[in-house]
Design a protein around this motif. Structure first.
Motif, PDB file in Angstrom:
ATOM      1  N   LYS A   3      15.428  24.169 -17.115  1.00  0.00           N
ATOM      2  CA  LYS A   3      15.308  23.051 -18.046  1.00  0.00           C
ATOM      3  C   LYS A   3      13.919  22.442 -17.978  1.00  0.00           C
ATOM      4  O   LYS A   3      13.295  22.146 -19.003  1.00  0.00           O
ATOM      5  N   ALA A   4      13.407  22.245 -16.784  1.00  0.00           N
ATOM      6  CA  ALA A   4      12.089  21.633 -16.628  1.00  0.00           C
ATOM      7  C   ALA A   4      11.015  22.455 -17.322  1.00  0.00           C
ATOM      8  O   ALA A   4      10.117  21.912 -17.978  1.00  0.00           O
ATOM      9  N   GLU A   5      11.115  23.779 -17.208  1.00  0.00           N
ATOM     10  CA  GLU A   5      10.134  24.646 -17.861  1.00  0.00           C
ATOM     11  C   GLU A   5      10.261  24.581 -19.379  1.00  0.00           C
ATOM     12  O   GLU A   5       9.260  24.624 -20.103  1.00  0.00           O
ATOM     13  N   CYS A   6      11.494  24.483 -19.876  1.00  0.00           N
ATOM     14  CA  CYS A   6      11.716  24.384 -21.324  1.00  0.00           C
ATOM     15  C   CYS A   6      11.077  23.110 -21.880  1.00  0.00           C
ATOM     16  O   CYS A   6      10.367  23.142 -22.902  1.00  0.00           O
ATOM     17  N   ILE A   7      11.317  21.993 -21.194  1.00  0.00           N
ATOM     18  CA  ILE A   7      10.754  20.718 -21.653  1.00  0.00           C
ATOM     19  C   ILE A   7       9.227  20.754 -21.549  1.00  0.00           C
ATOM     20  O   ILE A   7       8.517  20.250 -22.428  1.00  0.00           O
ATOM     21  N   GLU A   8       8.725  21.373 -20.499  1.00  0.00           N
ATOM     22  CA  GLU A   8       7.272  21.480 -20.334  1.00  0.00           C
ATOM     23  C   GLU A   8       6.652  22.279 -21.483  1.00  0.00           C
ATOM     24  O   GLU A   8       5.559  21.933 -21.974  1.00  0.00           O
ATOM     25  N   GLU A   9       7.323  23.331 -21.934  1.00  0.00           N
ATOM     26  CA  GLU A   9       6.827  24.112 -23.078  1.00  0.00           C
ATOM     27  C   GLU A   9       6.733  23.230 -24.323  1.00  0.00           C
ATOM     28  O   GLU A   9       5.786  23.336 -25.107  1.00  0.00           O
ATOM     29  N   ALA A  10       7.708  22.371 -24.508  1.00  0.00           N
ATOM     30  CA  ALA A  10       7.690  21.468 -25.656  1.00  0.00           C
ATOM     31  C   ALA A  10       6.521  20.500 -25.578  1.00  0.00           C
ATOM     32  O   ALA A  10       5.794  20.289 -26.563  1.00  0.00           O
ATOM     33  N   TYR A  11       6.307  19.918 -24.412  1.00  0.00           N
ATOM     34  CA  TYR A  11       5.204  18.968 -24.241  1.00  0.00           C
ATOM     35  C   TYR A  11       3.853  19.650 -24.445  1.00  0.00           C
ATOM     36  O   TYR A  11       2.942  19.081 -25.065  1.00  0.00           O
ATOM     37  N   ARG A  12       3.723  20.867 -23.927  1.00  0.00           N
ATOM     38  CA  ARG A  12       2.462  21.588 -24.101  1.00  0.00           C
ATOM     39  C   ARG A  12       2.194  21.891 -25.577  1.00  0.00           C
ATOM     40  O   ARG A  12       1.054  21.848 -26.044  1.00  0.00           O
ATOM     41  N   THR A  13       3.262  22.180 -26.313  1.00  0.00           N
ATOM     42  CA  THR A  13       3.111  22.435 -27.745  1.00  0.00           C
ATOM     43  C   THR A  13       2.604  21.204 -28.466  1.00  0.00           C
ATOM     44  O   THR A  13       1.701  21.280 -29.303  1.00  0.00           O
ATOM     45  N   VAL A  14       3.160  20.043 -28.138  1.00  0.00           N
ATOM     46  CA  VAL A  14       2.705  18.791 -28.753  1.00  0.00           C
ATOM     47  C   VAL A  14       1.236  18.546 -28.422  1.00  0.00           C
ATOM     48  O   VAL A  14       0.434  18.184 -29.297  1.00  0.00           O
ATOM     49  N   GLU A  15       0.869  18.761 -27.159  1.00  0.00           N
ATOM     50  CA  GLU A  15      -0.527  18.539 -26.745  1.00  0.00           C
ATOM     51  C   GLU A  15      -1.483  19.457 -27.494  1.00  0.00           C
ATOM     52  O   GLU A  15      -2.555  19.031 -27.935  1.00  0.00           O
ATOM     53  N   ARG A  16      -1.106  20.739 -27.640  1.00  0.00           N
ATOM     54  CA  ARG A  16      -1.970  21.672 -28.355  1.00  0.00           C
ATOM     55  C   ARG A  16      -2.118  21.290 -29.819  1.00  0.00           C
ATOM     56  O   ARG A  16      -3.226  21.323 -30.376  1.00  0.00           O
ATOM     57  N   LYS A  17      -1.020  20.915 -30.439  1.00  0.00           N
ATOM     58  CA  LYS A  17      -1.066  20.552 -31.854  1.00  0.00           C
ATOM     59  C   LYS A  17      -1.842  19.261 -32.072  1.00  0.00           C
ATOM     60  O   LYS A  17      -2.561  19.107 -33.069  1.00  0.00           O
ATOM     61  N   GLU A  18      -1.722  18.341 -31.128  1.00  0.00           N
ATOM     62  CA  GLU A  18      -2.472  17.090 -31.228  1.00  0.00           C
ATOM     63  C   GLU A  18      -3.966  17.352 -31.104  1.00  0.00           C
ATOM     64  O   GLU A  18      -4.775  16.796 -31.861  1.00  0.00           O
ATOM     65  N   ALA A  19      -4.337  18.214 -30.169  1.00  0.00           N
ATOM     66  CA  ALA A  19      -5.751  18.568 -30.009  1.00  0.00           C
ATOM     67  C   ALA A  19      -6.294  19.272 -31.249  1.00  0.00           C
ATOM     68  O   ALA A  19      -7.426  19.029 -31.682  1.00  0.00           O
ATOM     69  N   LYS A  20      -5.476  20.139 -31.848  1.00  0.00           N
ATOM     70  CA  LYS A  20      -5.889  20.838 -33.063  1.00  0.00           C
ATOM     71  C   LYS A  20      -6.097  19.852 -34.214  1.00  0.00           C
ATOM     72  O   LYS A  20      -7.065  19.976 -34.991  1.00  0.00           O
ATOM     73  N   ALA A  21      -5.220  18.861 -34.339  1.00  0.00           N
ATOM     74  CA  ALA A  21      -5.358  17.865 -35.405  1.00  0.00           C
ATOM     75  C   ALA A  21      -6.660  17.085 -35.257  1.00  0.00           C
ATOM     76  O   ALA A  21      -7.357  16.812 -36.250  1.00  0.00           O
ATOM     77  N   LYS A  22      -6.997  16.757 -34.010  1.00  0.00           N
ATOM     78  CA  LYS A  22      -8.249  16.026 -33.774  1.00  0.00           C
ATOM     79  C   LYS A  22      -9.454  16.894 -34.103  1.00  0.00           C
ATOM     80  O   LYS A  22     -10.417  16.438 -34.725  1.00  0.00           O
ATOM     81  N   SER A  23      -9.408  18.169 -33.692  1.00  0.00           N
ATOM     82  CA  SER A  23     -10.538  19.057 -33.964  1.00  0.00           C
ATOM     83  C   SER A  23     -10.706  19.319 -35.455  1.00  0.00           C
ATOM     84  O   SER A  23     -11.812  19.581 -35.935  1.00  0.00           O
ATOM     85  N   ASP A  24      -9.612  19.216 -36.202  1.00  0.00           N
ATOM     86  CA  ASP A  24      -9.674  19.398 -37.651  1.00  0.00           C
ATOM     87  C   ASP A  24     -10.098  18.122 -38.381  1.00  0.00           C
ATOM     88  O   ASP A  24     -10.212  18.126 -39.608  1.00  0.00           O
ATOM     89  N   GLY A  25     -10.295  17.052 -37.628  1.00  0.00           N
ATOM     90  CA  GLY A  25     -10.733  15.795 -38.217  1.00  0.00           C
ATOM     91  C   GLY A  25      -9.657  15.024 -38.944  1.00  0.00           C
ATOM     92  O   GLY A  25      -9.960  14.147 -39.777  1.00  0.00           O
ATOM     93  N   LEU A  26      -8.396  15.289 -38.636  1.00  0.00           N
ATOM     94  CA  LEU A  26      -7.313  14.574 -39.306  1.00  0.00           C
ATOM     95  C   LEU A  26      -7.211  13.151 -38.765  1.00  0.00           C
ATOM     96  O   LEU A  26      -7.265  12.928 -37.545  1.00  0.00           O
ATOM     97  N   GLN A  27      -7.073  12.199 -39.671  1.00  0.00           N
ATOM     98  CA  GLN A  27      -6.955  10.791 -39.303  1.00  0.00           C
ATOM     99  C   GLN A  27      -5.475  10.457 -39.102  1.00  0.00           C
ATOM    100  O   GLN A  27      -4.787   9.966 -39.997  1.00  0.00           O
TER     101      GLN A  27
END
Length: 343
Positions: free
Chosen positions: A259-283
């Motif tokens: 379970k811990a690994e599953c939740i960690e995968e979800a959090y990592r996905t959010v972090e990656r997508k958030e970083a991508k949004a910032k790099s794309d200049g999304l407000q």
């Protein structure tokens, strides 16, 4: 008032704003032996609502849709005042909706349309009055003990009290044979099934509270919601982050990871997508509220190592909530054999 006995009527929807007028119509339907399907909504209808209405039209002689923005399920800091109210548009959308079905008596193909819309006033639904501050509320309220403080209830502690109260009122008025809810609000739907079971509802009986799979945007699988219209252009571009995170966790689950690994995968996905949004200049501001795994029967958080069996008879709710700017989105995936829950 149009007769309830002809499956091709009414050609226009009857709109009721008072309980007494609706009950007179419902009494006629009862005498005619007609089944009544019910879809409760707060309006601002979208294809998710329409999918529920279509299920009702196929399965019932008559279909009723309620449109009522319920003050009791909004906390004082939430968006009651700004919640979209689009009754004229909603009525037009429902008026144009129809399905072809076989008449059970003649076998002929008939067109079924929504028979009635129940759109009451706040005064009609809360004769003792209603305010958003729960400490100041007066009158009768309904609560399902032990099942409203987890998951969504942890973030919104007064929400389910408001939902169970208003749905009890709506069930008492509408007296549906069947009722339809979307999987997106899975905790709400399961609580309402329990409400009908525990309080011995006859309209509807608990087994006739149906949970229908979430309707999603065809491009990015975003769960359809009335609140999606709050999203900015940039916000809409990243709104699928939550379902992508849940899918990452679900994939890890199918790989028998903890379970811990599953939740960690979800959090990592959010972090990656958030970083991508910032790099794309999304407000846009992205803030994760929670991602968790809960037992579908008790809603308790799954702790430690979760035992799986080959049939996966235990259903796990993998759910989450995430803010895109000020818009709060929710979603879930059911892990295991959920065939006895959905449909």
């Amino acid at each position: 008032m149009p007769s309830v006995s002809n499956p091709n009527l009414p050609l226009s929807i009857i709109r009721f704003s008072t309980i007494s007028a609706y009950r007179a119509w419902r009494h006629e339907a009862l005498l005619d032996g007609k089944t009544v399907g019910f879809v409760p909504t707060m309006g601002a209808l979208h294809e998710g609502h329409i999918s529920l209405v279509k299920r009702s039209l196929v399965a019932n002689d008559l279909t009723v849709v309620s449109i009522f923005v319920n003050p009791a399920q909004f906390a004082p800091h939430e968006d009651l005042a700004t919640y979209p109210r689009t009754l004229p548009r909603d009525m037009e959308l429902l008026k144009d909706l129809k399905v072809d079905v076989a008449d059970q008596t003649s076998g002929d193909r008939v067109k079924r349309r929504v028979a009635a819309v129940f759109a009451p006033t706040v005064v009609e639904m809360y004769p003792s009055g209603i305010v958003q501050n729960i400490a100041e509320q007066k009158g009768a309220f309904v609560e399902v003990k032990g099942f409203g403080h987890q998951m969504e209830g942890k973030s919104r502690p007064t929400f389910f009290r408001g939902v169970t109260t208003v749905v009890t009122k709506l069930f008492n008025v509408v007296q549906p044979t069947h009722a339809y809810f979307g999987q997106k609000d899975i905790q709400q739907a399961l609580i309402l099934k329990r409400l009908c079971r525990d309080l011995l509802f006859g309209y509807p009986e608990h087994q006739n509270v149906h949970i229908i799979p979430t309707e999603r945007d065809s491009t990015d699988e975003l769960a359809l919601s009335s609140r999606n219209q709050y999203l900015t252009v940039d916000g809409r571009k990243v709104a699928s982050i939550l379902i992508e995170a849940l899918k990452a966790a679900a994939k890890a689950w199918t790989e028998s990871r903890s379970k811990a690994e599953c939740i960690e995968e979800a959090y990592r996905t959010v972090e990656r997508k958030e970083a991508k949004a910032k790099s794309d200049g999304l407000q846009v501001v992205i803030k994760l509220d929670y991602i968790e795994m809960n037992d579908a029967e008790s809603f308790d958080v799954l702790e430690g190592e979760v035992q799986r069996d080959e049939e996966e008879s235990r259903v796990v709710i993998l759910s989450g909530a995430l803010y895109i700017d000020k818009t709060r989105l929710i979603d879930n995936i059911l892990l295991g054999n959920a065939s006895h829950i959905i449909g």
